[in-house]
Design a protein around this motif. Sequence first.
Motif, PDB file in Angstrom:
ATOM      1  N   ASP A   1      -3.547   9.535  -8.724  1.00 54.58           N
ATOM      2  CA  ASP A   1      -2.656   9.908  -7.628  1.00 54.58           C
ATOM      3  C   ASP A   1      -3.159   9.282  -6.336  1.00 54.58           C
ATOM      4  OD1 ASP A   1      -1.100  11.827  -9.256  1.00 54.58           O
ATOM      5  OD2 ASP A   1      -2.981  12.960  -9.249  1.00 54.58           O
ATOM      6  N   TYR A   2      -2.259   9.188  -5.360  1.00 55.49           N
ATOM      7  CA  TYR A   2      -2.640   8.654  -4.055  1.00 55.49           C
ATOM      8  C   TYR A   2      -2.919   9.782  -3.055  1.00 55.49           C
ATOM      9  CZ  TYR A   2      -1.702   3.788  -5.226  1.00 55.49           C
ATOM     10  OH  TYR A   2      -1.749   2.536  -5.763  1.00 55.49           O
ATOM     11  N   TYR A   3      -3.200  10.971  -3.550  1.00 56.02           N
ATOM     12  CA  TYR A   3      -3.472  12.088  -2.650  1.00 56.02           C
ATOM     13  C   TYR A   3      -4.665  12.888  -3.164  1.00 56.02           C
ATOM     14  CZ  TYR A   3      -0.576  14.330  -6.253  1.00 56.02           C
ATOM     15  OH  TYR A   3      -0.051  14.756  -7.454  1.00 56.02           O
TER      16      TYR A   3
ATOM     17  N   ASN B   1      -5.526   1.536  -9.190  1.00 54.28           N
ATOM     18  CA  ASN B   1      -4.561   1.193  -8.148  1.00 54.28           C
ATOM     19  C   ASN B   1      -3.303   0.617  -8.781  1.00 54.28           C
ATOM     20  OD1 ASN B   1      -5.072  -1.589  -8.705  1.00 54.28           O
ATOM     21  ND2 ASN B   1      -6.859  -1.516  -7.358  1.00 54.28           N
ATOM     22  N   ASP B   2      -2.425   0.075  -7.964  1.00 49.92           N
ATOM     23  CA  ASP B   2      -1.145  -0.433  -8.469  1.00 49.92           C
ATOM     24  C   ASP B   2      -1.311  -1.572  -9.457  1.00 49.92           C
ATOM     25  OD1 ASP B   2       0.344   1.375  -7.066  1.00 49.92           O
ATOM     26  OD2 ASP B   2       0.733   0.050  -5.368  1.00 49.92           O
TER      27      ASP B   2
ATOM     28  N   PRO C   1      -8.229  10.675  -3.698  1.00 53.03           N
ATOM     29  CA  PRO C   1      -7.191   9.727  -4.093  1.00 53.03           C
ATOM     30  C   PRO C   1      -7.736   8.611  -4.983  1.00 53.03           C
ATOM     31  CG  PRO C   1      -7.041  10.206  -1.749  1.00 53.03           C
ATOM     32  CD  PRO C   1      -8.318  10.829  -2.233  1.00 53.03           C
ATOM     33  N   GLN C   2      -6.912   8.221  -5.947  1.00 52.28           N
ATOM     34  CA  GLN C   2      -7.095   7.051  -6.808  1.00 52.28           C
ATOM     35  C   GLN C   2      -8.104   7.240  -7.944  1.00 52.28           C
ATOM     36  OE1 GLN C   2      -6.859   3.981  -3.183  1.00 52.28           O
ATOM     37  NE2 GLN C   2      -6.858   2.954  -5.145  1.00 52.28           N
TER      38      GLN C   2
ATOM     39  N   SER D   1       1.537   6.558   3.988  1.00 54.31           N
ATOM     40  CA  SER D   1       0.972   5.288   3.546  1.00 54.31           C
ATOM     41  C   SER D   1       0.867   4.318   4.717  1.00 54.31           C
ATOM     42  CB  SER D   1       1.844   4.667   2.455  1.00 54.31           C
ATOM     43  OG  SER D   1       3.098   4.263   3.003  1.00 54.31           O
TER      44      SER D   1
END
Length: 384
Positions: free
Chosen positions: A135-137, A157-158, A192-193, A215
């Motif tokens: 997750d990014y949170y 990551n992406d 995050p991540q 973001s």
Amino acid sequence: MAKPFTHLGNMPVEEFLRDYWQQKPLLIRNAIPGFVSPISGEELAGMALEETVESRLVLENGSEGPWQLRTGPFSEEDFLSLPRSHWTLLVQAVDQWLSEVAALKEHFRFIPDWRLDDVMISYAADKGSVGPHFDYYDVFLLQAEGKRLWHQGAKANDDSPRVEGTPLNILRDFEEENSWLLEPGDMLYLPPQFSHWGIAEGPCTTISIGFRAPSAATILEDLAAELAQGLPQHLRYSDPGIAPARHPAEIDPASIIRLQEQLSSWLQQPHKVAQWLGAVMTEVKYPETVALDAGDAEDWRTQLSAGATLVLNPGSRCAFCREPQTLFVDGEPYSAPLPFIERFCENRVITQMDTDNFPELAANDGLIDQLVSQGSLIYPPEDF
């Protein structure tokens, strides 16, 4: 009412914020001693039948392929047709509907309120999970009922490879670095991540307290547009004192540095940055839910004088800043006296005492009228 944590386990929150917050995971055994889940799996499934509640089902071995995602609202027949294992129900924003769940957020007020997103609760059948993902949170994962085995892997990551054929962002290559079995009252913090994979050992319920942040893309796109509106036309790229061009067509490094320095100076608008941040971080996640209560407390003047109170809608958000002095509610800025703003954002309640002390709040089309008309202020719900 629950009070903010002063310690996470035996660790003072100051140490946690210094050494772990947004840096590395932390397992907190017995974070809430004697914890009893505020909701059962059956009650969570009942919420997922409602149209106003966002819910999802994840089946590891679905009829349409691996890691099948279904979205609610669901029916009782949907749940009766589920297999015995390897599925998970997730319900968002349970804190908007149950006061006992909302009270859990009080424990985390050592982090600014405006950073908190919502409280998501998942119920998993035996071996149920949502797969390895990230997750990014920031998130605190509080075990409520049963046991869940959490595997934590490296940051992702992406660009991290995903499993194909599913709308879920399941990581294709996941290698665990740590594993912990959580029981009721235990809690895992993940920045995050950090990739993770939670697998139920028997039926279990897990509470996720998530924190949000805009973001970089949102900040650059949205904030830059906001700041640009106040810049005069005479502010432009400038280059006094430059050296003679060696290659007239070249955009040289000195020009890039010069533009970056000018950009930095144009961004020095702290009042506008504060206004933008307050508006963005108090935007309502489910505006249609708040709108359902619009105007329900229109007789608030009579009711407050009789001893009633107004409360911030459980689906609403509020925050404030001192410079410029502003109250933010559901993405909108409002003017109000600072003593009132501080007290309201702390307690999220309005009584007759507030209107006695600050009569301008009760003016026709004043602050209270505005917040009541849009559903941000309501009478206390039965469950709250």
